[in-house]
Design a protein around this motif. Structure first.
Motif, PDB file in Angstrom:
ATOM      1  N   ARG A   1       0.827  -1.202   0.000  1.00 19.70           N
ATOM      2  CA  ARG A   1       0.000   0.000   0.000  1.00 19.70           C
ATOM      3  C   ARG A   1       0.866   1.258   0.000  1.00 19.70           C
ATOM      4  O   ARG A   1       0.618   2.201  -0.745  1.00 19.70           O
ATOM      5  CB  ARG A   1      -0.916   0.002   1.217  1.00 19.70           C
ATOM      6  N   SER A  28       2.517   1.719  -3.361  1.00 22.91           N
ATOM      7  CA  SER A  28       1.536   2.172  -4.343  1.00 22.91           C
ATOM      8  C   SER A  28       1.256   3.666  -4.200  1.00 22.91           C
ATOM      9  O   SER A  28       1.115   4.377  -5.195  1.00 22.91           O
ATOM     10  CB  SER A  28       0.246   1.370  -4.170  1.00 22.91           C
ATOM     11  N   GLU A  29       1.194   4.136  -2.955  1.00 23.22           N
ATOM     12  CA  GLU A  29       0.925   5.556  -2.693  1.00 23.22           C
ATOM     13  C   GLU A  29       1.983   6.472  -3.310  1.00 23.22           C
ATOM     14  O   GLU A  29       1.690   7.607  -3.662  1.00 23.22           O
ATOM     15  CB  GLU A  29       0.856   5.821  -1.185  1.00 23.22           C
ATOM     16  N   VAL A  30       3.219   5.983  -3.415  1.00 25.50           N
ATOM     17  CA  VAL A  30       4.304   6.819  -3.951  1.00 25.50           C
ATOM     18  C   VAL A  30       4.719   6.401  -5.362  1.00 25.50           C
ATOM     19  O   VAL A  30       5.740   6.844  -5.864  1.00 25.50           O
ATOM     20  CB  VAL A  30       5.528   6.840  -3.007  1.00 25.50           C
ATOM     21  N   GLY A  31       3.920   5.530  -5.975  1.00 28.79           N
ATOM     22  CA  GLY A  31       4.183   5.141  -7.353  1.00 28.79           C
ATOM     23  C   GLY A  31       5.339   4.169  -7.534  1.00 28.79           C
ATOM     24  O   GLY A  31       5.983   4.169  -8.579  1.00 28.79           O
ATOM     25  N   LEU A  32       5.588   3.365  -6.531  1.00 32.44           N
ATOM     26  CA  LEU A  32       6.649   2.370  -6.609  1.00 32.44           C
ATOM     27  C   LEU A  32       6.051   0.974  -6.487  1.00 32.44           C
ATOM     28  O   LEU A  32       4.944   0.804  -5.981  1.00 32.44           O
ATOM     29  CB  LEU A  32       7.651   2.544  -5.459  1.00 32.44           C
ATOM     30  N   SER A  33       6.827  -0.003  -6.915  1.00 35.07           N
ATOM     31  CA  SER A  33       6.472  -1.381  -6.608  1.00 35.07           C
ATOM     32  C   SER A  33       6.939  -1.665  -5.181  1.00 35.07           C
ATOM     33  O   SER A  33       7.740  -0.906  -4.615  1.00 35.07           O
ATOM     34  CB  SER A  33       7.165  -2.335  -7.583  1.00 35.07           C
TER      35      SER A  33
END
Length: 182
Positions: free
Chosen positions: A21, A24-29
């Motif tokens: 989660r 995802s919030e910071v645009g990473l896997s």
């Protein structure tokens, strides 16, 4: 990443939030996040260290000594009203850390020891200068100050429109000043 982790820990606690989660919030896997923070515990430590860094910098900014430590703490409480997510994250994690196996338990124990000692040391300086009564229990008052701040933070988080945290803390420190000043 730290900001996203603060928000996630604040909303779901350490146990309830996932690295996926936060990533995802910071645009990473999740793998990308783990590149920066190899474990969830490492991310937790970074979040806690950031909170402590901000508070310590703010607390020490005035170079308050002796009885002036109370004014420095008043400013810190006021400043914390602008950091709702950080205060919420700290409060959630502090509560969770009371569990014996929580990964932040030692961090919180050490932090509370250090904060109480820092405040007590400044109060003892006030005793040495003659600003504070010689019979003052500096360690006890330091613990009381920390407990008051943490308790007001919790109440403020639960009812921000009803609890004026800075005003209530200033009222408390005003009574304390009157009680311990020479």
């Amino acid at each position: 990443m730290l900001h996203a982790a603060v928000e996630a820990f604040a909303q779901d606690g350490y146990q309830g939030c996932s690295l996926a989660r936060i990533a995802s919030e910071v645009g990473l896997s999740q793998a990308g996040l783990l590149h920066h923070f190899p474990t969830k515990e490492d991310l937790l430590a970074a979040v806690l260290d950031e909170r402590d860094r901000l508070d310590t910098r703010r607390f020490l900014a005035d170079g308050a000594e002796g009885i002036d430590v109370l004014a420095a703490l008043e400013k810190l409480v006021e400043y914390n009203t602008y950091l709702t997510g950080m205060v919420q994250s700290f409060t959630v994690l502090a509560g969770e850390s009371t569990a014996d196996l929580h990964p932040a338990r030692d961090w919180f124990q050490n932090r509370y020891d250090n904060v109480r000692e820092m405040i007590a040391a400044e109060l003892r300086t006030g005793v040495e200068r003659g600003e504070i009564r010689a019979d003052t229990d500096c360690e006890g008052i330091a613990a009381e100050l920390v407990a008051t701040i943490d308790g007001l933070q919790l109440q403020w988080l639960l009812a921000p429109k009803k609890i004026d945290m800075p005003a209530l803390f200033r009222q408390y420190t005003s009574r304390l000043r009157n009680a311990i000043s020479t």
